[in-house]
Scaffold this motif. Structure first.
Motif, short mmCIF file in Angstrom:
data_model
loop_
_atom_site.label_atom_id
_atom_site.label_comp_id
_atom_site.label_asym_id
_atom_site.label_seq_id
_atom_site.Cartn_x
_atom_site.Cartn_y
_atom_site.Cartn_z
N GLU A 122 72.39 73.24 62.05
CA GLU A 122 71.95 73.83 60.80
C GLU A 122 71.75 72.80 59.68
N THR A 123 72.03 71.53 59.97
CA THR A 123 71.84 70.48 58.96
C THR A 123 70.39 70.45 58.50
N ARG A 124 70.21 70.40 57.19
CA ARG A 124 68.86 70.35 56.61
C ARG A 124 68.42 68.90 56.47
N LEU A 125 67.31 68.55 57.08
CA LEU A 125 66.76 67.21 56.99
C LEU A 125 65.70 67.20 55.90
N PHE A 126 65.98 66.49 54.80
CA PHE A 126 65.05 66.42 53.68
C PHE A 126 64.07 65.27 53.91
N LEU A 127 62.80 65.62 53.92
CA LEU A 127 61.75 64.67 54.27
C LEU A 127 61.38 63.79 53.09
N CYS A 128 60.87 62.61 53.40
CA CYS A 128 60.35 61.72 52.37
C CYS A 128 58.85 61.95 52.15
N HIS A 129 58.17 62.44 53.19
CA HIS A 129 56.72 62.65 53.09
C HIS A 129 56.31 63.96 53.73
N ASP A 130 55.22 64.51 53.23
CA ASP A 130 54.50 65.53 53.96
C ASP A 130 53.04 65.48 53.52
N TYR A 156 71.00 59.42 54.05
CA TYR A 156 72.12 59.81 53.18
C TYR A 156 72.53 61.24 53.53
N ARG A 157 73.73 61.40 54.05
CA ARG A 157 74.21 62.72 54.48
C ARG A 157 75.28 63.21 53.51
N VAL A 158 75.09 64.42 53.02
CA VAL A 158 76.09 65.04 52.13
C VAL A 158 76.14 66.52 52.44
N GLY A 159 77.30 67.02 52.84
CA GLY A 159 77.41 68.42 53.20
C GLY A 159 76.48 68.77 54.35
N ASP A 160 75.68 69.82 54.15
CA ASP A 160 74.75 70.24 55.21
C ASP A 160 73.35 69.66 55.00
N ALA A 161 73.24 68.62 54.18
CA ALA A 161 71.94 68.01 53.89
C ALA A 161 71.94 66.54 54.31
N ALA A 162 70.78 66.08 54.76
CA ALA A 162 70.59 64.67 55.09
C ALA A 162 69.20 64.25 54.59
N PHE A 163 69.18 63.19 53.81
CA PHE A 163 67.93 62.65 53.27
C PHE A 163 67.50 61.50 54.18
N ILE A 164 66.45 61.72 54.95
CA ILE A 164 66.19 60.91 56.14
C ILE A 164 65.07 59.89 55.99
N ARG A 179 59.37 70.39 52.46
CA ARG A 179 60.37 69.43 51.98
C ARG A 179 61.55 69.26 52.92
N GLU A 180 61.80 70.24 53.80
CA GLU A 180 62.98 70.15 54.65
C GLU A 180 62.76 70.89 55.96
N VAL A 181 63.52 70.50 56.96
CA VAL A 181 63.52 71.16 58.26
C VAL A 181 64.92 71.00 58.83
N THR A 182 65.39 71.98 59.58
CA THR A 182 66.72 71.85 60.16
C THR A 182 66.68 70.97 61.41
N VAL A 183 67.84 70.46 61.78
CA VAL A 183 67.94 69.70 63.02
C VAL A 183 67.45 70.55 64.19
N ALA A 184 67.85 71.81 64.23
CA ALA A 184 67.46 72.68 65.34
C ALA A 184 65.96 72.85 65.41
N GLU A 185 65.32 73.04 64.25
CA GLU A 185 63.86 73.23 64.22
C GLU A 185 63.14 71.99 64.68
N SER A 186 63.58 70.81 64.21
CA SER A 186 62.91 69.57 64.59
C SER A 186 63.11 69.29 66.08
N ALA A 187 64.33 69.47 66.56
CA ALA A 187 64.61 69.19 67.98
C ALA A 187 63.83 70.11 68.89
N LYS A 188 63.48 71.29 68.41
CA LYS A 188 62.73 72.24 69.22
C LYS A 188 61.23 72.03 69.13
N ARG A 189 60.71 71.69 67.92
CA ARG A 189 59.28 71.77 67.70
C ARG A 189 58.59 70.45 67.36
#
Length: 293
Positions: A194-202, A149-157, A212-222
């Motif tokens: 800069e999209t924030r990916l909101f996680l379902c689990h940690d 679910y994507r809304v604005g700069d957030a995505a619930f993945i 609870r969240e990580v950006t697209v850039a952070e995930s794609a890098k790390r």
């Protein structure tokens, strides 16, 4: 928009609340109903606290949004629906999940058309929450019914990705596919950095706070399983080898019986008690393929 997140530690699950403050409308994403498989008792304290805080702020819950049919916790979707009058939605792939697990549990009286949900969602669908537009992306792979679910700069993945240090979710459930998951992750990585990916689990270590969240850039890098440079073949090999070593989630059997029904427990029997089924000495794969003699 406002986003409030609540962590349920028993299953390591995030329940997110998306709010349009201008219209005081709210959507609850992946609500958890805590369940103890030893005693058979369900505890609604967690989701009641989420509802209480949401409603005390003067917000009306209009939607319950599932990212997929979870195997590690019970959904409180129907409980929220009954308490608030909200509508429940999930991906259209739920119908195949229902067909598979109705075979597993011999649930001949359970419809497999997704009618337990108020709306089935497909790629490109839009849900209005006050003035907010929630855009649906189909992101299967972990399961066949996964949506984001994507809304604005957030995505619930949902379980499409975990935190960078944990990688990705398994793909060996019926309807799962490592190749599909790779494609879904690539779809997420095409969103603005800069999209924030909101996680379902940690699953934090001792003394650590859950992420609870990580950006697209952070995930794609790390991300340890799939970075910007990981090939499809590399990911499929990694995910397949890893999945072979995993045991089933602790709550998979009770969870899926409830979750394919949008959080509705089995019909009570003559004594007024609902009962869950556990296949004896048979694997899920055998039961889905009809290999029992």
């Amino acid at each position: 928009m406002e986003i409030k997140s609540y962590y349920e530690p028993d299953s390591g699950t995030w329940t997110h609340v998306l709010i349009d403050p201008a219209n005081r409308k709210a959507a609850i994403i992946d609500p958890v109903w805590v369940f103890d498989p030893v005693s058979g008792r369900a505890d609604a304290t967690f989701i009641e606290n989420v509802l209480s805080e949401t409603q005390s702020g003067g917000h009306t819950v209009e939607w319950v949004l599932e990212t997929h049919a979870h195997a590690d916790h019970l959904t409180a979707a129907d409980l929220v629906r009954k308490r608030t009058g909200a509508k429940a939605a999930c991906g259209r792939g739920i119908r195949e999940v229902q067909k598979n697990f109705c075979r597993v549990f011999n649930l001949s009286d359970t419809p497999t058309d997704g009618s337990q949900f108020d709306r089935l969602l497909a790629e490109g669908d839009v849900i209005m929450l006050g003035q907010l537009e929630i855009h649906v992306l189909e992101t299967p792979g972990h399961t066949g019914d996964g949506v984001t679910y994507r809304v604005g700069d957030a995505a619930f993945i949902g379980d499409t990705l975990f935190s960078p240090s944990l990688g990705s979710a398994r793909c060996d459930f019926p309807g799962g596919s490592a190749g599909q998951l790779y494609d879904s992750i690539r779809k997420l990585y095409q969103l603005p950095a800069e999209t924030r990916l909101f996680l379902c689990h940690d699953y934090p270590g001792k003394g650590e706070e859950p992420l609870r969240e990580v950006t697209v850039a952070e995930s794609a890098k790390r991300n340890i399983h799939v970075s910007a440079t990981t090939t499809r073949e590399e990911f499929i090999a990694l995910r397949t080898n890893r999945d072979r070593k995993l045991s089933l989630p602790r709550l998979i059997l009770p969870a899926l019986q409830v979750n394919i029904r949008a959080g509705v427990p089995p019909q009570p029997e003559s004594g007024g008690v609902s009962y869950l089924r556990i296949p004896f000495d048979r694997s899920i794969e055998e039961l889905i393929k009809g290999e029992i003699q």
